[in-house]
Design an enzyme around this catalytic site. Structure first.
Site, PDB file in Angstrom:
ATOM      1  N   SER A  15       3.676  -3.851  -6.825  1.00 24.63           N
ATOM      2  CA  SER A  15       2.627  -4.832  -7.109  1.00 24.63           C
ATOM      3  C   SER A  15       2.051  -4.573  -8.493  1.00 24.63           C
ATOM      4  CB  SER A  15       1.507  -4.727  -6.068  1.00 24.63           C
ATOM      5  OG  SER A  15       0.386  -5.489  -6.438  1.00 24.63           O
TER       6      SER A  15
ATOM      7  N   TYR B 277      -4.899  -0.191  -0.761  1.00 23.52           N
ATOM      8  CA  TYR B 277      -3.702  -0.952  -1.092  1.00 23.52           C
ATOM      9  C   TYR B 277      -3.156  -0.556  -2.462  1.00 23.52           C
ATOM     10  CZ  TYR B 277      -0.724  -4.999  -2.112  1.00 23.52           C
ATOM     11  OH  TYR B 277       0.329  -5.817  -2.455  1.00 23.52           O
TER      12      TYR B 277
END
Length: 678
Positions: A555, A568
């Site tokens: 990501s 996350y």
């Protein structure tokens, strides 16, 4: 379907071809003669419709039929130059086609056209080939059928064989068909129903005779130690051997595999005569064209260790290649096509089962099905006589037939990922699904893995048949389930080439709101899960010795520090560094490891639909419905990132153009300056 003769032919073909006891996949052909209107003269014209080259009876449609003019086909008999120039007759068939002619005529077209019967079937039933390969096949044929079925000595398929059968039909008006020595059966009738009934009469009568008169142990006595292992044990052993075997049989070119442990295979390998019979090879041309003249047979008992099996298989593979080259050199002439490869297409492991290989999963599966046919043929022939296949020179003549070479040359160019096998986690939705779909579209076989097995199976079914994709349930946090996923992959397709670590979840909370359980869950699924998948996959990739690709869907958050995202983003940074670490460690095995850093992918995302979208929208003060547009507007390109964009990057990383790239992170974020790699 406008013509009733065509309708009856298709229906008969599908009935016969859908039963494996009648013929093997893509084996045999059927035909019908009748009249139609000539679009040029407006008058009647006598035609023959016959299954074209490469088709399958069980799934035949009108498009798979070749259409020929009977007057011109019969005229070819007057100009036939003899068996030494058989191949010219196949080319001559093009001049007998009616209009555009439909499918390409097969080598068996003359058999159908020259026989004076309105409907003709040529099939490869196990019972019929058992008679055709029995040492005393002519005598058995007379004993079983009297004068209703006539023995035809082995002759290579072609125009002369058509003339031979036509003469038999003429001289034996009472006959309903023939047993073709070493090959199969041909039957006929004046109606479609009569031809079908004749075919079934021959098949069923041969099967009944073998059943009633065959000896109890056609493969000999059981060999102590060669009995089938218990199911779980043999499948575990098969999974352990599969990557190593695929590496061996891909010495000349990479192949896809298929595994089966059906009872007839296990029985054959547990009996004393299996080494002798396997060495004799198959006989029916359709069989050995797909299985090669002989299989590779491991000569160790069922309880041999994996290490012992690998060592012995290495030795046997070297011997097999040497023997195959010697076979080629014994029979090749200056006009022969080049040797196509010396690796086996079938590998038999006592107590475990059969591995078969080909250019794709369907080819590999069919090769296995054909060898199962061959085992059934051997059983039948040995039960009532002695198995005596056609000789080696004839096999070579067909395997390296110029017509077969021409057929191979007509094959479409393989897709970029042909022969590659991919395992994608979290693939039932969103990015994972898009990647699985794209890899399959580019020619790969794909295992769709997801925590939700039912959804994974549904996605796989939408992608294609089980020759293209399968769906499995896998919890990437569970080491045993991860290993089971890799095992399922190598048993389904023979090995593994591409691994996509995509499974994930997301919790959007500030530091003070994030609990230890939140932190552990986030890291357990993505950091630990990716580690477990990469470890299990790397073991298979290393044993396979064919290189490979591991791709992490990381990501932009791995490098971009956003608010309320501690668990996350930290686990994405963990994944990003796993890419670098594994690229450094696995490079010596030609395994590339790369990552993809997407921006938020809202549409189609299981993570966003599961609450993450609402949480992130609240952080940024926008409506959840507008979150995708919000993300797009903060990028340099002002474009929303969709699952297919990530799939494009995944394909590029494992495609041929990035063969020398490893340790790379590819941003797919439409340009987030704060996430630029440094």
């Amino acid at each position: 379907m406008s013509h009733p003769t065509i309708a009856a032919l298709i229906a008969r073909s599908n009935r016969l071809g859908s039963d494996p006891e009648n013929t093997n996949y893509a084996g045999g052909n059927t035909s019908a003669k009748g009249t139609d209107t000539d679009p040029v003269t407006g008058g009647p014209v006598e035609l023959m419709w016959v299954k074209g080259s490469g088709g399958d009876l069980g799934t035949l449609t009108e498009r798979g039929l070749a259409v020929l003019r009977m007057d011109r086909l019969r005229a070819l008999a007057e100009v036939y130059p003899g068996v030494d120039r058989e191949d010219e007759m196949v080319a001559a068939l093009d001049y007998t086609l009616h209009g555009r002619g439909g499918a390409a005529p097969s080598i068996d077209t003359a058999m159908h056209g020259l026989v004076d019967a309105a409907h003709v079937d040529h099939l490869h039933p196990d019972s019929g080939i058992a008679l055709a390969t029995a040492a005393d096949g002519p005598e058995l044929t007379r004993k079983i059928f009297g004068d209703r079925v006539v023995w035809v000595p082995w002759r290579r398929p072609g125009f002369q064989l058509g003339l031979d059968i036509a003469e038999i039909r003429k001289q034996n008006p009472q006959a309903i068909g023939t047993i073709l020595g070493g090959h199969g059966i041909t039957a006929w009738g004046e109606t479609s129903d009569e031809a079908e009934a004749a075919s079934l009469e021959i098949i069923e009568a041969a099967a009944r005779y073998i059943e009633s008169n065959g000896r109890a142990e056609p493969f000999g006595a059981l060999i102590t130690g060669y009995e089938p292992l218990p199911e779980a044990e043999r499948r575990a052993k098969a999974a352990a051997l599969a990557p190593f075997l695929r590496g061996l049989v891909s010495t000349d070119k990479t192949q896809v595999g298929h595994f089966t442990d059906v009872a007839p295979v296990l029985e054959f390998l547990s009996c004393a005569e299996h080494p002798r019979l396997a060495a004799l090879g198959t006989s029916c041309p359709d069989h050995f064209l797909r299985t090669k003249v002989t299989p590779l047979v491991l000569d160790l008992p069922a309880d041999a260790s994996i290490e012992e099996c690998r060592a012995r298989l290495t030795e046997l593979h070297e011997s097999y290649r040497a023997d195959y080259r010697a076979y080629y050199e014994r029979h090749a002439t200056a006009a022969s096509p080049a040797m196509r490869g010396a690796d086996p297409a079938v590998v038999l492991i006592p107590g475990v089962g059969m591995f078969s290989y080909g250019k794709d999963k369907q080819t590999a599966r069919v090769a296995g099905e054909f060898y199962l046919n061959a085992i059934n043929v051997m059983r039948g022939a040995e039960a009532i006589s002695r198995y005596a296949p056609i000789d080696e020179a004839e096999k070579f003549g067909i395997e390296y037939w110029a017509l077969e070479e021409a057929k191979l040359a007509r094959m479409p160019t393989p897709k970029p990922l042909a022969t590659r096998i991919a395992l994608v986690t979290g693939a039932a939705s969103g990015i994972g699904r898009a990647i699985a779909e794209r890899l399959a579209a580019e020619g790969a076989c794909v295992v769709v893995a997801d925590l939700d097995g039912e959804k994974a199976a549904a996605v796989a079914a939408e992608i294609g048949s089980t020759d293209v994709a399968i769906g499995i349930s896998a919890d990437v946090t569970d080491e045993a389930q991860v290993q089971a996923a890799v095992d399922a992959c190598v048993l389904a397709f023979g090995g593994l080439d591409i691994v996509v670590n995509n499974a994930g979840l997301s919790l959007s909370k500030s530091l003070l709101e994030t609990t230890a359980a939140d932190w552990d869950l986030q890291h357990k699924v993505m950091a630990r899960g990716s580690f477990l998948v990469s470890k299990a996959a790397a073991k298979a990739l290393i044993e396979q010795r064919l290189g490979g690709d591991i791709i992490y869907i990381s990501s932009k958050n791995a490098v971009f520090a956003g608010p309320n995202n501690i668990a996350y983003s930290a686990t994405k940074a963990d994944q990003a560094h796993q890419v670098r670490l594994l690229a450094a460690e696995l490079g010596e095995h030609s395994i590339k490891v790369n990552g993809i850093n997407p921006d938020g992918v809202v549409r189609g995302s299981g993570i966003f639909a599961g609450g993450w979208g609402a949480q992130r929208a609240a952080v940024y003060g926008v409506d959840e419905a507008d979150l995708g547009r919000f993300y797009a507007q903060r990028t340099l390109l002002k474009r929303e990132v969709l699952p297919e964009h990530i799939a494009n990057a995944a394909f590029a990383l494992c495609g041929p153009e990035f063969s020398h790239t490893t340790g790379l992170h590819v941003p797919v974020d439409a340009g987030v300056a704060a996430a630029f790699l440094r």
